[in-house]
Design a protein around this motif. Sequence first.
Motif, PDB file in Angstrom:
ATOM      1  N   THR A 153       0.830  -1.204   0.000  1.00 55.11           N
ATOM      2  CA  THR A 153       0.000   0.000   0.000  1.00 55.11           C
ATOM      3  C   THR A 153       0.861   1.250   0.000  1.00 55.11           C
ATOM      4  N   ALA A 154       1.901   1.260   0.825  1.00 52.95           N
ATOM      5  CA  ALA A 154       2.803   2.418   0.875  1.00 52.95           C
ATOM      6  C   ALA A 154       3.474   2.645  -0.478  1.00 52.95           C
ATOM      7  N   THR A 155       3.884   1.579  -1.140  1.00 52.75           N
ATOM      8  CA  THR A 155       4.514   1.693  -2.469  1.00 52.75           C
ATOM      9  C   THR A 155       3.541   2.267  -3.490  1.00 52.75           C
ATOM     10  N   ALA A 156       2.271   1.807  -3.478  1.00 46.84           N
ATOM     11  CA  ALA A 156       1.261   2.308  -4.410  1.00 46.84           C
ATOM     12  C   ALA A 156       0.956   3.782  -4.163  1.00 46.84           C
ATOM     13  N   ASP A 157       0.914   4.179  -2.884  1.00 48.52           N
ATOM     14  CA  ASP A 157       0.649   5.586  -2.559  1.00 48.52           C
ATOM     15  C   ASP A 157       1.765   6.484  -3.079  1.00 48.52           C
ATOM     16  N   ILE A 158       2.991   6.017  -2.967  1.00 48.47           N
ATOM     17  CA  ILE A 158       4.127   6.797  -3.479  1.00 48.47           C
ATOM     18  C   ILE A 158       4.028   6.964  -4.995  1.00 48.47           C
ATOM     19  N   GLN A 159       3.697   5.904  -5.712  1.00 45.16           N
ATOM     20  CA  GLN A 159       3.581   5.982  -7.172  1.00 45.16           C
ATOM     21  C   GLN A 159       2.467   6.945  -7.588  1.00 45.16           C
ATOM     22  N   ALA A 160       1.322   6.905  -6.865  1.00 48.63           N
ATOM     23  CA  ALA A 160       0.215   7.798  -7.177  1.00 48.63           C
ATOM     24  C   ALA A 160       0.598   9.251  -6.926  1.00 48.63           C
ATOM     25  N   LEU A 161       1.287   9.506  -5.824  1.00 53.51           N
ATOM     26  CA  LEU A 161       1.686  10.876  -5.500  1.00 53.51           C
ATOM     27  C   LEU A 161       2.715  11.391  -6.500  1.00 53.51           C
ATOM     28  N   LYS A 162       3.642  10.549  -6.920  1.00 54.22           N
ATOM     29  CA  LYS A 162       4.632  10.970  -7.918  1.00 54.22           C
ATOM     30  C   LYS A 162       3.951  11.320  -9.248  1.00 54.22           C
ATOM     31  N   ALA A 163       2.920  10.550  -9.609  1.00 53.45           N
ATOM     32  CA  ALA A 163       2.187  10.854 -10.844  1.00 53.45           C
ATOM     33  C   ALA A 163       1.504  12.213 -10.736  1.00 53.45           C
ATOM     34  N   THR A 164       0.953  12.518  -9.558  1.00 51.01           N
ATOM     35  CA  THR A 164       0.310  13.814  -9.349  1.00 51.01           C
ATOM     36  C   THR A 164       1.345  14.933  -9.356  1.00 51.01           C
ATOM     37  N   MET A 165       2.486  14.689  -8.713  1.00 52.95           N
ATOM     38  CA  MET A 165       3.532  15.709  -8.673  1.00 52.95           C
ATOM     39  C   MET A 165       4.076  16.018 -10.064  1.00 52.95           C
ATOM     40  N   ALA A 166       4.095  15.018 -10.926  1.00 51.20           N
ATOM     41  CA  ALA A 166       4.585  15.244 -12.295  1.00 51.20           C
ATOM     42  C   ALA A 166       3.737  16.276 -13.017  1.00 51.20           C
ATOM     43  N   LYS A 167       2.459  16.379 -12.624  1.00 50.41           N
ATOM     44  CA  LYS A 167       1.560  17.352 -13.248  1.00 50.41           C
ATOM     45  C   LYS A 167       1.895  18.779 -12.836  1.00 50.41           C
ATOM     46  N   ALA A 168       2.698  18.934 -11.804  1.00 50.68           N
ATOM     47  CA  ALA A 168       3.107  20.275 -11.368  1.00 50.68           C
ATOM     48  C   ALA A 168       4.163  20.852 -12.292  1.00 50.68           C
ATOM     49  N   TYR A 169       4.739  20.030 -13.141  1.00 50.99           N
ATOM     50  CA  TYR A 169       5.773  20.472 -14.076  1.00 50.99           C
ATOM     51  C   TYR A 169       5.182  20.401 -15.487  1.00 50.99           C
ATOM     52  N   ILE A 170       4.830  21.551 -16.028  1.00 51.33           N
ATOM     53  CA  ILE A 170       4.180  21.607 -17.346  1.00 51.33           C
ATOM     54  C   ILE A 170       5.267  21.627 -18.406  1.00 51.33           C
ATOM     55  N   ARG A 171       5.213  20.638 -19.307  1.00 50.11           N
ATOM     56  CA  ARG A 171       6.237  20.488 -20.339  1.00 50.11           C
ATOM     57  C   ARG A 171       5.612  20.604 -21.730  1.00 50.11           C
ATOM     58  N   ALA A 172       6.447  20.913 -22.711  1.00 51.33           N
ATOM     59  CA  ALA A 172       5.977  21.036 -24.096  1.00 51.33           C
ATOM     60  C   ALA A 172       5.600  19.652 -24.626  1.00 51.33           C
ATOM     61  N   PRO A 173       4.365  19.484 -25.161  1.00 49.59           N
ATOM     62  CA  PRO A 173       3.954  18.173 -25.666  1.00 49.59           C
ATOM     63  C   PRO A 173       4.585  17.808 -27.013  1.00 49.59           C
TER      64      PRO A 173
END
Length: 360
Positions: A153-173
Amino acid sequence: MNRTVKTILLLLVLAAVAYLFVSKVFTGTEEQAVAAKSGGPMAQKVAVDVFVVSPTAYQNNITSTGSVIPNEDVELRSEISGRITSINFEEGSQVKEGQLLMTINAAEMQAQLQKLESNQSLYKDMEARQRTLLEKEYISEQEYDQVSNQLATATADIQALKATMAKAYIRAPFDGIIGLRQVSEGSYVTASTPIARIVDVSPVKIDFAIPGRYSQMVREGETITFTTEGSAAEYTAKIYAIQPNIDPVTRTLQIRALFENRNNEVKPGAFVSINLPLREVEEAILIPTESIIPEATGHKVFLVKDGKAAPQMVKIGQRSETMIQILEGIAPGDTIISSGILQARPGSELNIRNVRTTEE
């Protein structure tokens, strides 16, 4: 004067009137006959110019209008809400795919990530110890599973949070040019806040439509030429996509071509005039455009038959400035009226002034 004399005088007057009436009728008839023989007003013919139809080679070209659209076009928005901490692009500059353009404040998420990673480390140590105890049969399978599930569960929570944090960095598509930004550093943005537009203008797409009757004559890979509004420069593009159906409302077929636009000389949104060459018709029937008479049910021309005007319905094809292609209704050798059409009526006697042919 007695009654007999009056009767005789009355009869004489009536006879004189009858004589004058009959003489006038016969005289008028003779004058009409003389006028007809001499070409007077009673026998006036319609003066016309005619065109003799003969087959000729014809390069069928379709002219149309269209618009320039970018190859790719995206309005940048943030997937998460937050305050902008940095803007890393210049308006109107070229950007590369994956380039960092903007950062949203992620301090809270970063702190939460550290907490989850700390818990994960603890659960890893606990899982290792419990696995050793299980191998020695000091604990039950159920006790081991509890710790193992906590680690997962702790590992899955970390992966979900990292995916959300990646959205804080807006990159050119994709590679492109970024437009005018709508926000400033320190602004609070949400998913509905427009940030800037990024477009790929090399290549660009040319969108246009042609009449549905030409749908079987155009293929992917064929070349078009076009000019932009306000410029005499002519460009070449290649058709790469064709709509699979004809629009039932406009009866047109939508087509899209690709222009490399390496020097960015053609801007998206521009209005363009398009020329699409189709296959050459070796024996086309062409007549002057002024010979066509629009009708509610189609188009009509007047043929010359035995010196008289004969109406004929036709099916038209491609049109140029002076000539129009006839697909049905006229055969080689036919003679059509090209001038004086407004005075012609079905069966009108014709006075042919000039005769033209396709070669002239």
